[in-house]
Design an enzyme around this catalytic site. Structure first.
Site, mmCIF file in Angstrom:
data_model
loop_
_atom_site.group_PDB
_atom_site.id
_atom_site.type_symbol
_atom_site.label_atom_id
_atom_site.label_comp_id
_atom_site.label_asym_id
_atom_site.label_seq_id
_atom_site.Cartn_x
_atom_site.Cartn_y
_atom_site.Cartn_z
ATOM 1 N N LYS A 143 -13.820 1.445 2.906
ATOM 2 C CA LYS A 143 -13.922 2.171 4.220
ATOM 3 C C LYS A 143 -14.792 2.722 4.302
ATOM 4 O O LYS A 143 -15.475 3.523 3.632
ATOM 5 C CB LYS A 143 -12.666 2.910 4.321
ATOM 6 C CG LYS A 143 -11.055 2.293 4.509
ATOM 7 C CD LYS A 143 -10.122 3.172 4.339
ATOM 8 C CE LYS A 143 -8.677 2.380 4.513
ATOM 9 N NZ LYS A 143 -7.399 3.440 4.338
ATOM 10 N N ASP A 189 0.895 -1.191 -0.077
ATOM 11 C CA ASP A 189 0.094 0.104 0.024
ATOM 12 C C ASP A 189 0.989 1.048 -0.241
ATOM 13 O O ASP A 189 1.940 1.497 0.976
ATOM 14 C CB ASP A 189 -1.039 -0.077 1.132
ATOM 15 C CG ASP A 189 -1.766 1.140 1.234
ATOM 16 O OD1 ASP A 189 -1.869 1.743 0.412
ATOM 17 O OD2 ASP A 189 -2.903 1.137 2.283
HETATM 18 O O1 OSB Z 1 -4.369 3.282 3.656
HETATM 19 O O2 OSB Z 1 -5.297 1.547 4.543
HETATM 20 C C1 OSB Z 1 -4.625 2.718 4.858
HETATM 21 C C2 OSB Z 1 -4.111 3.521 8.461
HETATM 22 C C3 OSB Z 1 -4.186 4.714 8.580
HETATM 23 C C4 OSB Z 1 -4.519 5.504 7.333
HETATM 24 C C5 OSB Z 1 -4.614 4.482 5.909
HETATM 25 C C6 OSB Z 1 -4.510 3.334 6.109
HETATM 26 C C7 OSB Z 1 -4.073 2.516 7.198
HETATM 27 C C8 OSB Z 1 -3.690 1.003 7.257
HETATM 28 C C9 OSB Z 1 -4.105 0.390 8.674
HETATM 29 O O3 OSB Z 1 -3.388 0.710 6.422
HETATM 30 C C10 OSB Z 1 -5.069 -0.302 8.569
HETATM 31 C C11 OSB Z 1 -5.367 -0.683 9.860
HETATM 32 O O4 OSB Z 1 -4.792 -1.579 10.569
HETATM 33 O O5 OSB Z 1 -6.278 -0.191 10.716
HETATM 34 MG MG MG Z 2 -4.863 2.102 1.963
#
Ligand code: OSB
Ligand code: MG
Length: 368
Positions: free
Chosen positions: A262, A188
């Site tokens: 999300k 990511d």
């Molecule tokens: O891009 O998925 C993302 C956390 C904060 C902001 C963006 C992201 C994330 C994570 C963490 O990848 C996912 C989690 O374990 O909550």
């Molecule tokens: Mg992400």
């Protein structure tokens, strides 16, 4: 349904381990909780905005103001047929979907509790056990990353997502792949690259990643389509997809092969259901993303993940990976198979630890 009172609370929760992405490092969370009340019943939601406007334009303070000054006046004492209609009351607000979505999710919890139904059943979920992966932040060294991955695999998690950024990408992924040749692995980038980096990103193709999540700008579906045509690895869009319409556009343009849903980013359950349905109609698999949520947001994510097209492991993992003590009881636990078993209790299915919440509340405002 009708909301008589909305209570906003900001709680402070230090993370067990700092979490680093291409846009910054988080060591402690400020989390905005939304409680809604109707006739003695309550429902809870979590605003998934971060501490700073770096993932998207929202942050805790913007969400607080939007909820207080624009969402609450629009929602309080208005009669709607069901939680499904709550998002419509705030549909004229441009952006700020995480703020609106936190309240909408609370209304779904409230409605499910009033109907004495588990939230997951109330939204039409089918799965009774969901598959879990983990998201691992950027580490100080490759050795640290490898040992973290080893620990998460030993705990049973079904796939590993590692954060990348320029300088922490191809060479690191190569070492992870060499050490763990057969695991389900993905990356990511949180928008850290440009289309001009296409050839560099193409070097990731040899590692058989499940997907590359959000490599390019947070608001650019078109460049993702251009990039996807040059990559063998499927692109998964996160930041870019804020609505079902955008999901449809991205799919039609072949900008992605997978979508991360999300709840906050799309503005709540009603829009998340539409994104899910658009993706399903086009044969695009989805999975549930995370935003370092407390137990309340986590419980909502679990409910969402029971919809039938959530066929890939999500970033929904155990409370103890984030928190010394969670605000729900019991905390979210993951089986040794890397799954979460879905319960049959009404609403989000976990008790709210109000005493603990009170003890970590930095500010509170009741809106009537
Ligand atoms: O891009 O998925 C993302 C956390 C904060 C902001 C963006 C992201 C994330 C994570 C963490 O990848 C996912 C989690 O374990 O909550
Ligand atoms: Mg992400």
């Amino acid at each position: 349904m009708k909301i008589d009172c909305i209570t906003l609370r900001e709680i402070r929760m230090p993370l067990v381990h700092p979490f680093e992405t291409s846009f910054g490092r988080t060591t402690s969370r400020r989390i905005l909780l939304v409680e809604v009340e109707n006739g003695g019943a309550t429902g809870w939601g979590e605003v998934t905005a971060g501490e700073r406007p770096f993932y998207n334009e929202e942050w805790v303070d913007s969400a607080w103001l939007i909820l207080r000054d624009f969402v609450a006046p629009q929602v309080l004492h208005k009669k709607v047929d069901s939680a499904m209609d709550v998002a419509r009351l705030t549909g004229h607000i441009r952006g700020h979907r995480m703020a609106c979505g936190g309240l909408e999710a609370a209304c779904w919890d409230l409605e499910a509790r009033q109907l004495r139904l588990p939230l997951w059943e109330h939204i039409g979920g089918l799965l009774t056990e969901i598959d879990c992966g983990v998201s691992i932040g950027i580490q100080g060294s490759v050795a640290e990353l490898l040992s973290l991955i080893e620990r998460e695999l030993a705990a049973g998690y079904q796939r590993i997502k590692m954060k990348i950024r320029p300088g922490w990408d191809v060479d690191v992924v190569r070492q992870v792949r060499e050490r763990f040749p057969d695991i389900r692995l993905m990356v990511d980038a949180n928008s850290a690259y440009l289309l001009a980096d296409a050839a560099h990103l193409g070097r990731l193709d040899e590692f058989e990643l499940m997907m590359i999540e959000q490599p390019l700008a947070h608001d650019d579906i078109i460049d993702h389509a251009r990039l996807q045509s040059q990559l063998a690895t499927p692109i998964c869009l996160d930041e870019c997809i804020r609505s079902a319409r955008q999901a449809e556009h991205a799919i039609e343009m072949k900008a992605c092969g997978i979508i991360n849903i999300k709840l906050g980013r799309v503005g709540g359950f009603s829009e998340a259901l539409l994104v899910h349905n658009v993706a399903r109609a086009h044969g695009i698999p989805v999975w549930c993303g995370g935003m370092l949520e407390s137990g309340i947001g986590r419980a909502h994510n679990i409910a969402l993940s029971t919809l039938e097209n959530f066929t890939l492991p999500g970033d929904v993992s155990a409370s103890k990976r984030y928190w010394e003590r969670d605000i729900i009881d019991p905390p979210v636990e993951v089986t040794s198979r890397g799954t979460i078993k879905i319960g049959s209790r009404p609403g989000i299915g976990y008790d709210i630890d109000l005493n603990y919440i009170d003890s970590i509340t930095a500010r509170k405002e009741e809106l009537t």
